[in-house]
Design an enzyme around this catalytic site. Structure first.
Site, PDB file in Angstrom:
ATOM      1  N   LYS A   1       0.879  -1.197  -0.020  1.00  0.00           N
ATOM      2  CA  LYS A   1      -0.061  -0.245  -0.104  1.00  0.00           C
ATOM      3  C   LYS A   1       0.849   1.369  -0.094  1.00  0.00           C
ATOM      4  O   LYS A   1       0.571   2.187  -0.706  1.00  0.00           O
ATOM      5  CB  LYS A   1      -1.031  -0.030   1.305  1.00  0.00           C
ATOM      6  CG  LYS A   1      -1.677  -1.212   1.295  1.00  0.00           C
ATOM      7  CD  LYS A   1      -2.612  -0.922   2.605  1.00  0.00           C
ATOM      8  CE  LYS A   1      -1.969  -1.009   3.864  1.00  0.00           C
ATOM      9  NZ  LYS A   1      -0.964  -2.387   4.298  1.00  0.00           N
TER      10      LYS A   1
ATOM     11  N   ARG B   1      -9.312   1.203   8.587  1.00  0.00           N
ATOM     12  CA  ARG B   1      -9.069  -0.122   9.050  1.00  0.00           C
ATOM     13  C   ARG B   1     -10.169  -0.999   9.630  1.00  0.00           C
ATOM     14  O   ARG B   1      -9.967  -2.387   9.764  1.00  0.00           O
ATOM     15  CB  ARG B   1      -8.044   0.232  10.182  1.00  0.00           C
ATOM     16  CG  ARG B   1      -6.791  -0.690  10.329  1.00  0.00           C
ATOM     17  CD  ARG B   1      -6.043  -0.829   9.140  1.00  0.00           C
ATOM     18  NE  ARG B   1      -4.588  -1.240   9.611  1.00  0.00           N
ATOM     19  CZ  ARG B   1      -3.390  -0.931   9.203  1.00  0.00           C
ATOM     20  NH1 ARG B   1      -3.409  -0.012   8.404  1.00  0.00           N
ATOM     21  NH2 ARG B   1      -2.225  -1.276   9.729  1.00  0.00           N
TER      22      ARG B   1
ATOM     23  N   ARG C   1      11.699  -5.125   4.403  1.00  0.00           N
ATOM     24  CA  ARG C   1      11.661  -3.752   4.441  1.00  0.00           C
ATOM     25  C   ARG C   1      12.572  -2.749   5.144  1.00  0.00           C
ATOM     26  O   ARG C   1      12.893  -3.138   6.209  1.00  0.00           O
ATOM     27  CB  ARG C   1      10.100  -3.333   5.016  1.00  0.00           C
ATOM     28  CG  ARG C   1      10.067  -1.854   4.856  1.00  0.00           C
ATOM     29  CD  ARG C   1       8.491  -1.593   5.140  1.00  0.00           C
ATOM     30  NE  ARG C   1       7.704  -2.153   6.365  1.00  0.00           N
ATOM     31  CZ  ARG C   1       6.598  -2.358   6.544  1.00  0.00           C
ATOM     32  NH1 ARG C   1       5.930  -1.561   5.650  1.00  0.00           N
ATOM     33  NH2 ARG C   1       6.120  -3.027   7.440  1.00  0.00           N
TER      34      ARG C   1
ATOM     35  N   ARG D   1      11.315  -1.248  10.928  1.00  0.00           N
ATOM     36  CA  ARG D   1      10.394  -0.962  11.811  1.00  0.00           C
ATOM     37  C   ARG D   1      10.469  -1.993  12.971  1.00  0.00           C
ATOM     38  O   ARG D   1      10.348  -2.960  12.789  1.00  0.00           O
ATOM     39  CB  ARG D   1       9.044  -0.608  11.067  1.00  0.00           C
ATOM     40  CG  ARG D   1       8.457   0.560  10.402  1.00  0.00           C
ATOM     41  CD  ARG D   1       7.461   0.498   9.603  1.00  0.00           C
ATOM     42  NE  ARG D   1       6.447  -0.192  10.300  1.00  0.00           N
ATOM     43  CZ  ARG D   1       5.299  -0.260   9.516  1.00  0.00           C
ATOM     44  NH1 ARG D   1       5.129   0.398   8.319  1.00  0.00           N
ATOM     45  NH2 ARG D   1       4.127  -1.015   9.847  1.00  0.00           N
TER      46      ARG D   1
ATOM     47  N   ARG E   1      -0.395  -8.945  13.235  1.00  0.00           N
ATOM     48  CA  ARG E   1      -1.129  -7.793  12.462  1.00  0.00           C
ATOM     49  C   ARG E   1      -1.678  -8.565  11.107  1.00  0.00           C
ATOM     50  O   ARG E   1      -2.830  -8.179  10.744  1.00  0.00           O
ATOM     51  CB  ARG E   1       0.084  -6.934  11.793  1.00  0.00           C
ATOM     52  CG  ARG E   1       0.645  -5.937  12.800  1.00  0.00           C
ATOM     53  CD  ARG E   1       2.045  -5.315  12.275  1.00  0.00           C
ATOM     54  NE  ARG E   1       2.089  -5.005  10.903  1.00  0.00           N
ATOM     55  CZ  ARG E   1       3.113  -4.623  10.296  1.00  0.00           C
ATOM     56  NH1 ARG E   1       4.252  -4.939  10.837  1.00  0.00           N
ATOM     57  NH2 ARG E   1       3.109  -3.956   8.994  1.00  0.00           N
TER      58      ARG E   1
HETATM   59  P1  AP5 Z   1       4.839  -1.648   1.844  1.00  0.00           P
HETATM   60  O1  AP5 Z   1       4.701  -0.660   0.673  1.00  0.00           O
HETATM   61  O2  AP5 Z   1       5.326  -0.999   3.112  1.00  0.00           O
HETATM   62  O3  AP5 Z   1       3.569  -2.391   2.213  1.00  0.00           O
HETATM   63  P2  AP5 Z   1       2.173  -1.588   3.237  1.00  0.00           P
HETATM   64  O4  AP5 Z   1       1.162  -2.604   2.641  1.00  0.00           O
HETATM   65  O5  AP5 Z   1       2.391  -0.327   3.297  1.00  0.00           O
HETATM   66  O6  AP5 Z   1       2.622  -2.458   4.656  1.00  0.00           O
HETATM   67  P3  AP5 Z   1       2.683  -1.876   5.898  1.00  0.00           P
HETATM   68  O7  AP5 Z   1       3.333  -2.832   6.853  1.00  0.00           O
HETATM   69  O8  AP5 Z   1       3.333  -0.486   5.984  1.00  0.00           O
HETATM   70  O9  AP5 Z   1       1.377  -1.903   6.289  1.00  0.00           O
HETATM   71  P4  AP5 Z   1       0.301  -1.946   7.620  1.00  0.00           P
HETATM   72  O10 AP5 Z   1      -0.773  -1.799   7.126  1.00  0.00           O
HETATM   73  O11 AP5 Z   1       0.590  -3.115   8.192  1.00  0.00           O
HETATM   74  O12 AP5 Z   1       1.305  -0.831   8.580  1.00  0.00           O
HETATM   75  P5  AP5 Z   1       0.832   0.630   8.878  1.00  0.00           P
HETATM   76  O13 AP5 Z   1       2.016   1.615   8.947  1.00  0.00           O
HETATM   77  O14 AP5 Z   1      -0.356   1.100   8.241  1.00  0.00           O
HETATM   78  O15 AP5 Z   1       5.659  -2.744   1.454  1.00  0.00           O
HETATM   79  C1  AP5 Z   1       6.210  -3.734   2.283  1.00  0.00           C
HETATM   80  C2  AP5 Z   1       7.724  -4.282   1.805  1.00  0.00           C
HETATM   81  O16 AP5 Z   1       7.544  -4.960   0.433  1.00  0.00           O
HETATM   82  C3  AP5 Z   1       8.565  -2.906   1.450  1.00  0.00           C
HETATM   83  O17 AP5 Z   1      10.170  -3.291   1.633  1.00  0.00           O
HETATM   84  C4  AP5 Z   1       8.480  -3.011  -0.107  1.00  0.00           C
HETATM   85  O18 AP5 Z   1       9.537  -2.220  -0.609  1.00  0.00           O
HETATM   86  C5  AP5 Z   1       8.063  -4.374  -0.534  1.00  0.00           C
HETATM   87  N1  AP5 Z   1       7.283  -4.201  -1.442  1.00  0.00           N
HETATM   88  C6  AP5 Z   1       6.099  -3.496  -1.743  1.00  0.00           C
HETATM   89  N2  AP5 Z   1       5.782  -3.798  -3.038  1.00  0.00           N
HETATM   90  C7  AP5 Z   1       6.374  -4.880  -3.430  1.00  0.00           C
HETATM   91  C8  AP5 Z   1       6.149  -6.027  -4.467  1.00  0.00           C
HETATM   92  N3  AP5 Z   1       4.981  -5.944  -5.410  1.00  0.00           N
HETATM   93  N4  AP5 Z   1       6.977  -7.072  -4.593  1.00  0.00           N
HETATM   94  C9  AP5 Z   1       7.810  -7.060  -3.834  1.00  0.00           C
HETATM   95  N5  AP5 Z   1       8.257  -6.220  -2.674  1.00  0.00           N
HETATM   96  C10 AP5 Z   1       7.367  -5.089  -2.493  1.00  0.00           C
HETATM   97  O19 AP5 Z   1       0.219   0.256  10.400  1.00  0.00           O
HETATM   98  C11 AP5 Z   1       1.147  -0.021  11.578  1.00  0.00           C
HETATM   99  C12 AP5 Z   1       0.369   0.173  12.781  1.00  0.00           C
HETATM  100  O20 AP5 Z   1      -0.187   1.319  13.191  1.00  0.00           O
HETATM  101  C13 AP5 Z   1      -0.798  -1.024  12.750  1.00  0.00           C
HETATM  102  O21 AP5 Z   1      -0.422  -2.452  13.137  1.00  0.00           O
HETATM  103  C14 AP5 Z   1      -1.705  -0.473  13.745  1.00  0.00           C
HETATM  104  O22 AP5 Z   1      -1.067  -0.807  15.263  1.00  0.00           O
HETATM  105  C15 AP5 Z   1      -1.561   0.943  13.546  1.00  0.00           C
HETATM  106  N6  AP5 Z   1      -2.426   1.617  12.631  1.00  0.00           N
HETATM  107  C16 AP5 Z   1      -2.351   2.295  11.461  1.00  0.00           C
HETATM  108  N7  AP5 Z   1      -3.285   2.707  10.870  1.00  0.00           N
HETATM  109  C17 AP5 Z   1      -4.196   2.513  11.789  1.00  0.00           C
HETATM  110  C18 AP5 Z   1      -5.649   2.562  11.758  1.00  0.00           C
HETATM  111  N8  AP5 Z   1      -6.238   3.050  10.477  1.00  0.00           N
HETATM  112  N9  AP5 Z   1      -6.687   2.161  12.798  1.00  0.00           N
HETATM  113  C19 AP5 Z   1      -5.942   1.496  13.989  1.00  0.00           C
HETATM  114  N10 AP5 Z   1      -4.520   1.621  13.997  1.00  0.00           N
HETATM  115  C20 AP5 Z   1      -3.707   1.811  13.048  1.00  0.00           C
END
Ligand code: AP5
Length: 230
Positions: A13, A88, A127, A160, A171
């Site tokens: 994402k 979410r 990552r 991270r 997660r």
């Molecule tokens: P990346 O692009 O970082 O993937 P992502 O989907 O953004 O993954 P996240 O881990 O950031 O998502 P998340 O939703 O768990 O975390 P968030 O920060 O929102 O890609 C991942 C890796 O793969 C990278 O190294 C990239 O280079 C690689 N990659 C990308 N595309 C690729 C491809 N096509 N092929 C191969 N490799 C690829 O949330 C973190 C925490 O915050 C949550 O657990 C929760 O505690 C809290 N939180 C966040 N939002 C909310 C909310 N709305 N409500 C409540 N709590 C929340």
């Protein structure tokens, strides 16, 4: 363009939101990044948020909703935005829709990036993120030219804390329980497109653009696709 990118952790994402935001000149609004900024302040609120994030649990809705509302009120989001990691759960989705409705706006599309659970752990463990400009890399799939240094700004890359395997598995569980029901929610509203997230990032981007079809073409032609009532 007012777009939501949905998907499990590691679906790409953030990677896609960054690329599309640059392509369209609109901001990526990532709830995870907003929360990590609060955590870095080390305030009472930040420590509370960290206690959920470290366990892979969702942070309480009210805090996330406040951060998102503040961010979307900023000037650069007036012409559109890409939401990454928000909403979410169905409650957050309903509050987002109500907030947009109050200012005569609505979402243009919700794109769910689908990646199998087995692929997620592999991706997340590799990552690396720039601590200055938040550009994302992967040690195997998207490596920086120089190890641990950002190609764009020369900043230091870090891993991270919630990317430890045990936390990633939690997660993923939380995604299936709380976030996956959103796919049905947005499908019912006629907003959902599902895209295969397996493949190179540029291939996934092409699939997203194809799924957006006329909407993206309008945006690129400068016609705008907002839904303001006035
Ligand atoms: P990346 O692009 O970082 O993937 P992502 O989907 O953004 O993954 P996240 O881990 O950031 O998502 P998340 O939703 O768990 O975390 P968030 O920060 O929102 O890609 C991942 C890796 O793969 C990278 O190294 C990239 O280079 C690689 N990659 C990308 N595309 C690729 C491809 N096509 N092929 C191969 N490799 C690829 O949330 C973190 C925490 O915050 C949550 O657990 C929760 O505690 C809290 N939180 C966040 N939002 C909310 C909310 N709305 N409500 C409540 N709590 C929340």
């Amino acid at each position: 363009m007012r777009l939501v990118l949905l998907g499990p952790p590691g679906a790409g994402k953030g990677t896609q939101a960054q690329a599309l935001g640059e392509l369209w000149g609109i901001p990526q609004v990532a709830s995870g990044d907003l929360l990590r900024a609060v955590v870095r302040e080390n305030s009472k609120l930040g420590r509370e948020a960290a206690s959920y994030m470290e366990r892979g649990q969702l942070v309480p809705d009210e805090l996330v909703l406040k951060l998102i509302a503040e961010r979307l009120r900023k000037k650069d989001a007036r012409g559109g935005f890409i939401l990454d990691g928000f909403p979410r759960n169905v409650m957050q989705a309903e509050r987002l829709a109500a907030g947009l409705e109050r200012v005569g706006l609505k979402l243009d599309k919700v794109v769910a990036v689908i990646v199998p659970d087995e692929e997620i752990v592999k991706r997340i463990s590799g990552r690396r993120t720039c601590e200055d400009c938040a550009t994302m890399y992967h040690v195997v799939f998207e490596p920086p030219a120089k190890a641990d240094v950002c190609d764009k700004c020369g900043g230091q890359l870090y891993q991270r804390e919630d990317d430890a395997e045990q936390t990633v598995r939690e997660r993923i569980k939380v995604y299936h329980a709380a976030t996956q029901p959103l796919l049905e929610h947005y499908a019912r509203l006629g907003l959902l497109a599902q895209v295969d997230g397996v493949g190179r990032p540029d291939e996934v981007e092409k699939r997203i653009l194809a799924a957006l079809d006329g909407l993206a073409a309008l945006r690129q032609a400068g016609a705008g696709v907002g839904h303001a009532r006035s």
